[in-house]
Scaffold this motif. Structure first.
Motif, PDB file in Angstrom:
ATOM      1  N   GLU A  56       9.379  12.192  -2.678  1.00 22.30           N
ATOM      2  CA  GLU A  56       8.783  11.163  -3.682  1.00 22.30           C
ATOM      3  C   GLU A  56       8.644   9.841  -3.120  1.00 22.30           C
ATOM      4  O   GLU A  56       7.498   9.198  -3.162  1.00 22.30           O
ATOM      5  CB  GLU A  56       9.491  11.058  -4.829  1.00 22.30           C
ATOM      6  CG  GLU A  56       8.855  10.250  -6.114  1.00 22.30           C
ATOM      7  CD  GLU A  56       9.532  10.288  -7.679  1.00 22.30           C
ATOM      8  OE1 GLU A  56      10.608  10.975  -7.685  1.00 22.30           O
ATOM      9  OE2 GLU A  56       9.067   9.508  -8.422  1.00 22.30           O
ATOM     10  N   ASN A  57       9.591   9.208  -2.533  1.00 21.58           N
ATOM     11  CA  ASN A  57       9.272   7.934  -1.830  1.00 21.58           C
ATOM     12  C   ASN A  57       8.327   8.011  -0.538  1.00 21.58           C
ATOM     13  O   ASN A  57       7.695   7.047  -0.841  1.00 21.58           O
ATOM     14  CB  ASN A  57      10.845   7.772  -1.164  1.00 21.58           C
ATOM     15  CG  ASN A  57      11.518   6.770  -2.251  1.00 21.58           C
ATOM     16  OD1 ASN A  57      11.408   5.772  -2.889  1.00 21.58           O
ATOM     17  ND2 ASN A  57      12.899   7.313  -2.192  1.00 21.58           N
ATOM     18  N   ALA A  60       4.882   8.247  -2.129  1.00 19.88           N
ATOM     19  CA  ALA A  60       4.596   6.777  -2.835  1.00 19.88           C
ATOM     20  C   ALA A  60       4.327   6.089  -1.668  1.00 19.88           C
ATOM     21  O   ALA A  60       3.025   5.174  -2.010  1.00 19.88           O
ATOM     22  CB  ALA A  60       5.609   6.568  -3.756  1.00 19.88           C
ATOM     23  N   GLN A 108       6.830   7.896  -9.255  1.00 22.14           N
ATOM     24  CA  GLN A 108       6.218   6.622  -8.297  1.00 22.14           C
ATOM     25  C   GLN A 108       5.108   7.107  -7.431  1.00 22.14           C
ATOM     26  O   GLN A 108       4.235   6.229  -7.108  1.00 22.14           O
ATOM     27  CB  GLN A 108       7.632   7.011  -7.074  1.00 22.14           C
ATOM     28  CG  GLN A 108       8.824   6.189  -7.359  1.00 22.14           C
ATOM     29  CD  GLN A 108       9.533   6.040  -6.251  1.00 22.14           C
ATOM     30  OE1 GLN A 108       9.174   5.709  -5.283  1.00 22.14           O
ATOM     31  NE2 GLN A 108      11.014   6.566  -6.072  1.00 22.14           N
ATOM     32  N   GLU A 111       2.575   5.910 -10.024  1.00 24.03           N
ATOM     33  CA  GLU A 111       2.564   4.453  -9.931  1.00 24.03           C
ATOM     34  C   GLU A 111       1.807   3.942  -8.859  1.00 24.03           C
ATOM     35  O   GLU A 111       0.973   2.807  -8.896  1.00 24.03           O
ATOM     36  CB  GLU A 111       4.112   3.854 -10.013  1.00 24.03           C
ATOM     37  CG  GLU A 111       4.060   2.397 -10.055  1.00 24.03           C
ATOM     38  CD  GLU A 111       3.360   1.833 -11.413  1.00 24.03           C
ATOM     39  OE1 GLU A 111       3.699   2.433 -12.441  1.00 24.03           O
ATOM     40  OE2 GLU A 111       2.959   0.712 -11.375  1.00 24.03           O
TER      41      GLU A 111
END
Ligand code: DC
Length: 231
Positions: A56-57, A60, A108, A111
């Motif tokens: 996920e990081n 993002a 994330q 976002e």
């Protein structure tokens, strides 16, 4: 406060959302946001760069770096460029749609794409196509339309769209993939696929494209009459 009007068109895949959004943007002379393409492009770019679709990081972080352009090819068809390379067919494949749906469940990632989507709001107006246009990205949209259709009708439409591009896109497999994708999109915690409280829901199962356009234009005449003045 942003005065540039937005028309949000949300719904699951195969409801004719993309076609309707494109026709509407052309009719009004407005800009168009294909938000699903952003999730698809992020999934593709991650695959190409060896970024795990579970990270996920990293996903993002990759989102704001993408060099994306939407244009037309020599025949006037759609051309989606990633880092200057035409990736339209890869972007449109059902496999990429499935991967996009997987990474779209990460808060994330969503976002990281919010501002990028809002940047499409340029005068005279924007037609925004997606899953959360009316609920999250443009909650102040002048008109919100939510298209639905039976899963069978949607699989049939996708099958027609993909025909010739994906030999292995059998109708049964597509039906299964689309149903799995909808279930994931509708049940995720962040920005799930659902109509906004003030959205008009149109069932397109029994309608052809002109039929859907007629209903959509009716809603816009009622909710956003200024759309017809900017032409
Ligand atoms: O509309 P599409 O088929 O191109 O979208 C591909 C996937 O991207 C979809 O299954 C879920 C995700 N998506 C999303 O989560 N939010 C959006 N606004 C648009 C697409």
């Amino acid at each position: 406060m942003n005065n540039i009007p937005v028309i949000a068109i949300d719904g699951p895949s195969g409801t004719g959302k993309g076609t309707v959004a494109r026709l509407l943007a052309a009719e009004l002379g407005w800009h168009m946001l294909d938000s699903g393409a952003l999730y698809r492009l992020l999934a593709l770019a991650a695959t190409d760069r060896g970024v795990s679709l579970q990270d996920e990081n990293a996903l993002a972080r990759l989102a704001p770096e993408l060099d994306i352009r939407f244009g037309a090819d020599e025949q006037g068809g759609e051309a989606i460029l990633l880092d200057g390379v035409n990736v339209t067919d890869r972007v449109r494949s059902e496999q990429t749609g499935g991967l996009a749906s997987q990474i779209a469940a990460f808060p994330q990632v969503r976002e990281a794409l919010v501002q990028r989507q809002r940047d499409f709001r340029v005068a005279p107006g924007l037609v925004a196509d997606g899953r959360d246009m009316g609920t999250v990205i443009f909650p102040d949209a002048a008109a919100k339309i939510f298209l639905t259709a039976s899963a069978e009708a949607r699989a049939l439409r996708r099958h027609k769209q993909l025909n010739g591009k994906e030999n292995d896109a059998s109708l049964t497999a597509l039906f299964r993939e689309i149903s799995a994708r909808d279930e994931r999109d509708a049940n995720r915690k962040t920005a799930p696929l659902r109509p906004a409280d003030d959205a008009v829901v149109i069932d397109t199962t029994e309608l052809d494209v002109p039929g859907v356009m007629e209903r959509v234009l009716e809603v816009i005449r009622e909710r956003c009459p200024e759309a017809f003045q900017s032409r």
